[in-house]
Scaffold this motif. Structure first.
Motif, PDB file in Angstrom:
ATOM      1  N   ALA A 126       0.831  -1.216   0.000  1.00  0.00           N
ATOM      2  CA  ALA A 126       0.000   0.000   0.000  1.00  0.00           C
ATOM      3  C   ALA A 126       0.860   1.258   0.000  1.00  0.00           C
ATOM      4  CB  ALA A 126      -0.933   0.022   1.199  1.00  0.00           C
ATOM      5  N   GLY A 127       2.180   1.061  -0.221  1.00  0.00           N
ATOM      6  CA  GLY A 127       3.028   2.250  -0.336  1.00  0.00           C
ATOM      7  C   GLY A 127       4.278   2.137   0.513  1.00  0.00           C
ATOM      8  N   ALA A 128       5.106   3.167   0.408  1.00  0.00           N
ATOM      9  CA  ALA A 128       6.293   3.235   1.277  1.00  0.00           C
ATOM     10  C   ALA A 128       5.813   3.290   2.720  1.00  0.00           C
ATOM     11  CB  ALA A 128       7.092   4.492   0.933  1.00  0.00           C
TER      12      ALA A 128
ATOM     13  N   GLY B 270       0.812   4.231  -4.173  1.00  0.00           N
ATOM     14  CA  GLY B 270       2.103   4.871  -4.004  1.00  0.00           C
ATOM     15  C   GLY B 270       3.238   3.973  -4.445  1.00  0.00           C
ATOM     16  N   GLY B 271       4.203   3.820  -3.530  1.00  0.00           N
ATOM     17  CA  GLY B 271       5.353   2.970  -3.837  1.00  0.00           C
ATOM     18  C   GLY B 271       4.936   1.557  -4.184  1.00  0.00           C
ATOM     19  N   GLY B 272       3.778   1.129  -3.699  1.00  0.00           N
ATOM     20  CA  GLY B 272       3.285  -0.208  -4.051  1.00  0.00           C
ATOM     21  C   GLY B 272       2.997  -0.294  -5.524  1.00  0.00           C
TER      22      GLY B 272
ATOM     23  N   ASN C  39      -1.344  13.630  -1.465  1.00  0.00           N
ATOM     24  CA  ASN C  39      -2.125  13.812  -0.226  1.00  0.00           C
ATOM     25  C   ASN C  39      -1.244  13.803   1.011  1.00  0.00           C
ATOM     26  OD1 ASN C  39      -4.452  13.844  -1.765  1.00  0.00           O
ATOM     27  ND2 ASN C  39      -4.670  11.615  -1.660  1.00  0.00           N
ATOM     28  N   LEU C  40       0.007  13.412   0.815  1.00  0.00           N
ATOM     29  CA  LEU C  40       0.976  13.419   1.926  1.00  0.00           C
ATOM     30  C   LEU C  40       1.982  14.553   1.751  1.00  0.00           C
ATOM     31  CD1 LEU C  40       1.591   9.566   2.137  1.00  0.00           C
ATOM     32  CD2 LEU C  40       0.083  10.934   3.579  1.00  0.00           C
ATOM     33  N   GLY C  41       1.715  15.423   0.775  1.00  0.00           N
ATOM     34  CA  GLY C  41       2.590  16.573   0.571  1.00  0.00           C
ATOM     35  C   GLY C  41       3.809  16.293  -0.280  1.00  0.00           C
ATOM     36  N   ILE C  42       3.847  15.098  -0.893  1.00  0.00           N
ATOM     37  CA  ILE C  42       4.991  14.746  -1.748  1.00  0.00           C
ATOM     38  C   ILE C  42       4.492  14.309  -3.131  1.00  0.00           C
ATOM     39  CG2 ILE C  42       6.610  14.147   0.098  1.00  0.00           C
ATOM     40  CD1 ILE C  42       5.681  11.269  -0.072  1.00  0.00           C
ATOM     41  N   ILE C  43       5.364  13.698  -3.902  1.00  0.00           N
ATOM     42  CA  ILE C  43       4.960  13.155  -5.212  1.00  0.00           C
ATOM     43  C   ILE C  43       5.503  11.730  -5.275  1.00  0.00           C
ATOM     44  CG2 ILE C  43       4.999  15.392  -6.393  1.00  0.00           C
ATOM     45  CD1 ILE C  43       7.761  14.549  -7.580  1.00  0.00           C
TER      46      ILE C  43
ATOM     47  N   ALA D  37      -1.457  14.987   9.730  1.00  0.00           N
ATOM     48  CA  ALA D  37      -2.910  14.827   9.580  1.00  0.00           C
ATOM     49  C   ALA D  37      -3.269  13.367   9.334  1.00  0.00           C
ATOM     50  CB  ALA D  37      -3.421  15.701   8.426  1.00  0.00           C
ATOM     51  N   PHE D  38      -2.467  12.681   8.546  1.00  0.00           N
ATOM     52  CA  PHE D  38      -2.739  11.277   8.222  1.00  0.00           C
ATOM     53  C   PHE D  38      -2.789  10.442   9.495  1.00  0.00           C
ATOM     54  CE2 PHE D  38      -2.752   7.475   5.667  1.00  0.00           C
ATOM     55  CZ  PHE D  38      -2.086   6.538   6.443  1.00  0.00           C
ATOM     56  N   PHE D  39      -1.785  10.600  10.348  1.00  0.00           N
ATOM     57  CA  PHE D  39      -1.741   9.784  11.571  1.00  0.00           C
ATOM     58  C   PHE D  39      -2.708  10.314  12.628  1.00  0.00           C
ATOM     59  CE2 PHE D  39       1.128   6.620  10.409  1.00  0.00           C
ATOM     60  CZ  PHE D  39       2.220   7.163   9.743  1.00  0.00           C
TER      61      PHE D  39
ATOM     62  N   GLU E 235      -5.702  11.672  12.215  1.00  0.00           N
ATOM     63  CA  GLU E 235      -7.094  11.275  11.967  1.00  0.00           C
ATOM     64  C   GLU E 235      -7.312   9.807  12.306  1.00  0.00           C
ATOM     65  OE1 GLU E 235      -6.446  10.650   7.140  1.00  0.00           O
ATOM     66  OE2 GLU E 235      -7.476  12.388   7.926  1.00  0.00           O
ATOM     67  N   ARG E 236      -6.253   9.057  12.419  1.00  0.00           N
ATOM     68  CA  ARG E 236      -6.356   7.649  12.855  1.00  0.00           C
ATOM     69  C   ARG E 236      -6.191   7.520  14.368  1.00  0.00           C
ATOM     70  NH1 ARG E 236      -5.150   8.087   7.834  1.00  0.00           N
ATOM     71  NH2 ARG E 236      -5.779   6.480   6.333  1.00  0.00           N
ATOM     72  N   ALA E 237      -5.515   8.493  14.957  1.00  0.00           N
ATOM     73  CA  ALA E 237      -5.249   8.408  16.399  1.00  0.00           C
ATOM     74  C   ALA E 237      -6.437   8.889  17.241  1.00  0.00           C
ATOM     75  CB  ALA E 237      -4.016   9.242  16.732  1.00  0.00           C
TER      76      ALA E 237
HETATM   77  N1  T1G Z   1       2.903   3.362   5.968  1.00  0.00           N
HETATM   78  C1  T1G Z   1       2.810   3.054   7.290  1.00  0.00           C
HETATM   79  N2  T1G Z   1       1.637   2.742   7.909  1.00  0.00           N
HETATM   80  C2  T1G Z   1       0.529   2.749   7.143  1.00  0.00           C
HETATM   81  C3  T1G Z   1       0.544   3.064   5.767  1.00  0.00           C
HETATM   82  C4  T1G Z   1       1.808   3.383   5.176  1.00  0.00           C
HETATM   83  N3  T1G Z   1       1.918   3.666   3.871  1.00  0.00           N
HETATM   84  N4  T1G Z   1      -0.733   2.983   5.308  1.00  0.00           N
HETATM   85  C5  T1G Z   1      -1.504   2.637   6.343  1.00  0.00           C
HETATM   86  N5  T1G Z   1      -0.753   2.492   7.454  1.00  0.00           N
HETATM   87  C6  T1G Z   1      -1.231   2.093   8.777  1.00  0.00           C
HETATM   88  C7  T1G Z   1      -2.223   3.076   9.359  1.00  0.00           C
HETATM   89  O1  T1G Z   1      -1.543   4.127  10.019  1.00  0.00           O
HETATM   90  C8  T1G Z   1      -2.992   2.195  10.315  1.00  0.00           C
HETATM   91  O2  T1G Z   1      -2.149   2.005  11.435  1.00  0.00           O
HETATM   92  C9  T1G Z   1      -3.048   0.852   9.568  1.00  0.00           C
HETATM   93  O3  T1G Z   1      -1.979   0.878   8.611  1.00  0.00           O
HETATM   94  C10 T1G Z   1      -4.356   0.647   8.834  1.00  0.00           C
HETATM   95  O4  T1G Z   1      -4.535   1.810   8.022  1.00  0.00           O
HETATM   96  C11 T1G Z   1       8.114   6.452  -2.873  1.00  0.00           C
HETATM   97  C12 T1G Z   1       7.105   7.649  -0.723  1.00  0.00           C
HETATM   98  C13 T1G Z   1      -3.983   1.615   2.643  1.00  0.00           C
HETATM   99  C14 T1G Z   1      -6.148   2.697   1.997  1.00  0.00           C
HETATM  100  O5  T1G Z   1      -0.457   7.068   0.903  1.00  0.00           O
HETATM  101  O6  T1G Z   1      -4.443   5.237   2.302  1.00  0.00           O
HETATM  102  O7  T1G Z   1       4.668   5.405  -1.289  1.00  0.00           O
HETATM  103  O8  T1G Z   1      -3.688   2.998  13.139  1.00  0.00           O
HETATM  104  O9  T1G Z   1      -6.579   2.585   9.249  1.00  0.00           O
HETATM  105  O10 T1G Z   1      -8.840   2.427   6.344  1.00  0.00           O
HETATM  106  O11 T1G Z   1       6.245   7.142  -4.048  1.00  0.00           O
HETATM  107  O12 T1G Z   1      -4.157   3.182   5.098  1.00  0.00           O
HETATM  108  O13 T1G Z   1      -3.611   0.530  12.796  1.00  0.00           O
HETATM  109  O14 T1G Z   1      -1.627   1.697  13.823  1.00  0.00           O
HETATM  110  O15 T1G Z   1      -5.891   3.637   7.036  1.00  0.00           O
HETATM  111  O16 T1G Z   1      -8.224   0.057   5.558  1.00  0.00           O
HETATM  112  C15 T1G Z   1       1.775   6.103  -0.339  1.00  0.00           C
HETATM  113  C16 T1G Z   1      -1.713   5.429   2.824  1.00  0.00           C
HETATM  114  C17 T1G Z   1       2.821   6.320   0.704  1.00  0.00           C
HETATM  115  C18 T1G Z   1      -1.377   4.966   1.407  1.00  0.00           C
HETATM  116  C19 T1G Z   1      -5.941   1.357   4.091  1.00  0.00           C
HETATM  117  N6  T1G Z   1       0.705   5.304   0.190  1.00  0.00           N
HETATM  118  N7  T1G Z   1      -2.639   4.507   3.464  1.00  0.00           N
HETATM  119  O17 T1G Z   1      -7.005   2.079   4.706  1.00  0.00           O
HETATM  120  O18 T1G Z   1      -6.760   1.257   7.110  1.00  0.00           O
HETATM  121  S1  T1G Z   1       4.074   7.430   0.132  1.00  0.00           S
HETATM  122  C20 T1G Z   1      -0.349   5.879   0.824  1.00  0.00           C
HETATM  123  C21 T1G Z   1      -3.960   4.520   3.152  1.00  0.00           C
HETATM  124  C22 T1G Z   1       4.931   6.542  -1.029  1.00  0.00           C
HETATM  125  C23 T1G Z   1       6.603   6.484  -2.870  1.00  0.00           C
HETATM  126  C24 T1G Z   1       6.046   7.276  -1.715  1.00  0.00           C
HETATM  127  C25 T1G Z   1      -4.828   3.575   3.925  1.00  0.00           C
HETATM  128  C26 T1G Z   1      -5.211   2.311   3.134  1.00  0.00           C
HETATM  129  P1  T1G Z   1      -2.810   1.785  12.902  1.00  0.00           P
HETATM  130  P2  T1G Z   1      -5.981   2.432   7.888  1.00  0.00           P
HETATM  131  P3  T1G Z   1      -7.806   1.437   5.941  1.00  0.00           P
END
Ligand code: T1G
Length: 697
Positions: A60-62, A100-102, A126-130, A268-270, A272-274
């Motif tokens: 689901a990403g980095a 994302g990275g996934g 949405n995380l302020g990066i690309i 904001a991302f963390f 809204e989950r906390a």
């Molecule tokens: N990294 C670390 N923790 C993550 C995470 C991530 N990418 N995504 C989710 N979590 C944690 C989240 O904090 C929560 O933790 C638990 O997983 C369940 O998430 C190079 C640099 C995938 C759609 O932006 O959109 O890749 O609260 O409650 O509602 O280009 O999580 O249980 O301790 O949200 O089913 C790009 C972000 C990263 C995806 C699932 N990826 N995540 O939603 O569960 S930047 C994202 C989401 C990147 C590269 C760049 C959603 C989800 P806890 P959740 P959910």
């Protein structure tokens, strides 16, 4: 072998499986496992590699938790390049949310298959990066610049069927990702299908990137990442070669990674989950919710009922007369029709809700079996008390009795019932079926499982619920009152409502405070001012009557066509009402004030510091549990720009000592309004930040 990446040889296919719950984030161990898996497969005599995820999703990403920490090898860009360069045929099988990275890992593979329910996306903006691992270079090569810009600048999730049509996916297969992936890989091998590295594909056709950059920047209302993504995609078209494009992408990514907006959006991302993770609720089981009651079918009541109905909860809505009940039903039907129009609800579900899931009632007895009831009647303590007396008599034992009041004392309401433990505040924001914020207001006697039930209802309704204590305005409206008062003071001293609105929209607010007042209705503020004057204003408090005169003239804002702005039918927004400045000038003259100029920066600074100072009081008094609860409240309920992470993240980024210096300097002109919050003084004295408080939990 890696604990988080499984390795298995199936015939001549090396299978790499991700086992890093909950979302298979691409943390350093996962990256190392993938790299060693690829190297092992090449040494293992395999002809192909299949990559898929165990559990709920493909990568689901980095790992966002690694952001801001020293990078650890292998970095994701290098890993993607290494996967792509493998001499073996590399295939990814996607399910869940490949984001994302996934998705960038999947794009570095030579072919991609997904199960029908899979979604893909590049939500980095949405995380302020690309996207920083080749996404801005590979995606345009397979789906074209326009489609790539749409995905990358919006960060939207794309369903598998659309992704197949666009060319992100090569195939969709029903079943278990591993089996689907194996079958597809075998078929590719049987057909001697060649490797297909995207980096070797032709450079995509360019567009007018300067024009697109400006358009995206304007739409972002101050957020930078979507516009910067345009420049990264531009590099895919204009760089000398693929490798140079990757270098440009990395430069832009690194700049944004260091930005305040990235810090704000990750916060904001963390946060809204906390907000729903409260120590006091650990292990507390919420009560069952099968049917809810709503009392009052006005705008709020109808909105709350709509929200519950859309979440699949049957609703009994109580009104006082058949006409009022009919009007409530019409409001709900209109709300549901809007959901159908927006594609959020099917016509058949719309019909089913109105025919079978909404019960209109005129007698409290109809509420005997509801598990929870929310009253949204007139904001008057006596009226609320009558309602709760009836509920106390009629509702079954264990039913949760909730009030939607926005400022009345819930302890006083609870005290008149025989069951104060079952009484809670559920403060929705209008329109209740649209706004995500829900303040769960906990009175002195509210039982923990009733609080847990309030949060469970919020989750069921798709709301972001925040725990609040009882005070005038709870968290959001109490803080709003402070920064709105600061805006009024600036008007008295020389700024115009229009300059203030413009300065704050430039800062990132969706609307300025005066436009918001016009939207909400100037009569609400008028009633609040009269209430506070009747209760006795502190003689040191600055008061003014120009806004009252506006209301006395019948100008209540949008609903009357005139307020601070004049609204012409059919036109979005309003134009300044020429009758307003003369009222303000007369007020200044009456108070002997000679107007002075304000810069936009000073307007924003004063407004924001007033917001932070009151927020610090709210936290210090325990009305909000943590600074992050305030941040989420302001972002989700008051249009606070998300990329600042909320007012207290903004405060940390400015440096709390600087804010305290401002307050102390301004207190020389107005010692009553500018009294430093004790918590703010304490944090500065201890050299701590609001984020430190969040970590205290
Ligand atoms: N990294 C670390 N923790 C993550 C995470 C991530 N990418 N995504 C989710 N979590 C944690 C989240 O904090 C929560 O933790 C638990 O997983 C369940 O998430 C190079 C640099 C995938 C759609 O932006 O959109 O890749 O609260 O409650 O509602 O280009 O999580 O249980 O301790 O949200 O089913 C790009 C972000 C990263 C995806 C699932 N990826 N995540 O939603 O569960 S930047 C994202 C989401 C990147 C590269 C760049 C959603 C989800 P806890 P959740 P959910």
């Amino acid at each position: 072998m890696s604990q988080v990446i499984g390795y298995e040889k199936v015939d001549d296919i090396a299978v790499l499986s991700a086992r890093n719950p909950p979302v298979n984030a691409l943390g350093v161990d996962v990256r190392r496992g993938l790299l060693s898996g690829i190297e092992r497969a090449e040494a293992d005599g395999a002809r192909a590699v299949l990559i898929y995820g165990e559990g709920r999703t493909y990568f689901a990403g980095a790992d966002i938790r690694e952001f801001g920490k020293p990078p650890q090898e292998p970095g994701l860009p290098a890993l993607c390049n290494r996967i792509e360069a493998s001499p073996l045929l590399v295939v990814s099988a996607l399910h869940g949310t490949a984001l994302g990275g996934g998705l960038e890992v999947a794009l570095s593979c030579h072919y991609r298959i997904a199960v029908p329910s899979a979604k893909v996306g590049l939500p980095e903006v949405n995380l302020g990066i690309i996207p920083g691992a080749g996404g801005t270079q590979r995606l345009p090569r397979i789906i074209g610049v326009e489609a790539a810009l749409d995905m990358i600048t919006t960060g939207r999730h794309v369903r598998a069927a659309e992704a197949l049509e666009m060319g992100v996916l090569d195939k969709i297969g029903e079943g278990d990702p591993r089996e689907v992936g194996l079958a597809y890989t075998r078929a590719l091998l049987a057909a001697n299908t060649p490797r297909r590295p995207i980096c070797e594909m032709p450079t995509p056709e360019p567009i007018d990137f300067d024009a697109r950059y400006e358009a995206v920047l304007k739409k972002g209302r101050g957020q930078l990442s979507p516009a910067v993504a345009v420049r990264a995609v531009q590099a895919a078209c204009e760089a000398d070669d693929f490798a140079s494009g990757l270098v440009r992408e990395r430069e832009l990514f690194t700049e944004l990674m260091a930005s305040d907006q990235r810090k704000g959006l990750i916060h904001a991302f963390f946060a809204e989950r906390a907000v729903s993770k409260l120590p006091e609720l650990q292990g507390v089981v919420p009560r069952d919710l099968h049917q809810i009651g709503v009392i009052g079918g006005g705008t709020m009541g109808a909105g709350i009922a709509t929200s519950a109905l859309l979440a699949g909860l049957p609703v009994v809505l109580l009104e006082m007369t058949p006409e009022a009940a009919k009007a409530a039903q019409a409001r709900i039907a209109s709300n549901l029709a809007g959901a159908v129009k927006r594609g959020k609800l099917s016509q058949s579900d719309h019909d089913d809700i109105l025919q079978n899931r909404l019960e209109l009632a005129l007698d409290y007895d109809a509420l005997q079996n509801v598990d929870l009831v929310i009253e949204a009647v007139f904001e008057d303590m006596e009226v609320k008390k009558q309602v709760f007396a009836q509920l106390d008599a009629v509702c079954k034992g264990g039913a949760v009795l909730a009030t939607n009041t926005s400022y009345l004392d819930i302890n006083e309401i609870a005290a008149l019932t025989r069951r104060p433990d079952d009484v809670i505040g559920l403060h929705f924001f209008s329109p209740a079926h649209v706004m995500k914020l829900l303040e769960v207001v906990v009175a002195d006697r509210t039982a923990p499982e009733v609080v847990a039930t309030g949060f469970a209802l919020g989750k069921r309704l798709g709301k972001t619920a925040v725990r609040a204590g009882v005070c005038d305005g709870f968290i959001g409206n109490r803080i709003l009152s402070a920064y709105r008062t600061c805006a009024d003071h600036m008007v008295l001293d020389g700024a115009s409502p229009y300059q203030i609105d413009a300065a704050l929209t430039a800062f990132g607010f969706a609307m300025g405070p005066f436009a918001v007042s016009d939207l909400a209705g100037l009569d609400i503020g008028w009633a609040a001012r009269k209430r506070k004057r009747a209760a006795g204003l502190d003689p040191r408090a600055r008061d003014s009557f120009y806004a009252d005169k506006l209301c006395e003239g019948g100008y209540f804002g949008q609903k009357t066509g005139k307020g601070y702005y004049v609204y012409e039918t059919g036109r979005r927004g309003g134009v300044p009402n020429p009758e307003v400045m003369p009222l303000i000038e007369a007020e200044r003259a009456a108070q002997g004030i000679s107007a002075r100029g304000f810069t936009d920066d000073e307007i924003v600074r004063r407004y924001m510091v007033a917001m932070v100072n009151e927020a610090a009081r709210v936290i210090g008094e325990g009305i909000a549990r943590r600074p992050l609860d305030v941040d989420v409240t302001l972002i989700y309920g008051y249009g606070f720009p998300r990329y600042w992470g909320g007012p207290l993240k903004w405060a940390d980024l400015q440096g709390l000592p600087n804010l305290l210096d401002d307050i102390r300097r301004w207190s020389e002109e107005d010692p009553y309004f500018w009294q430093p919050a004790p918590l703010l003084e304490q944090l500065v004295a201890e050299g701590r930040s609001f984020d430190d408080l969040n970590k205290d939990g």
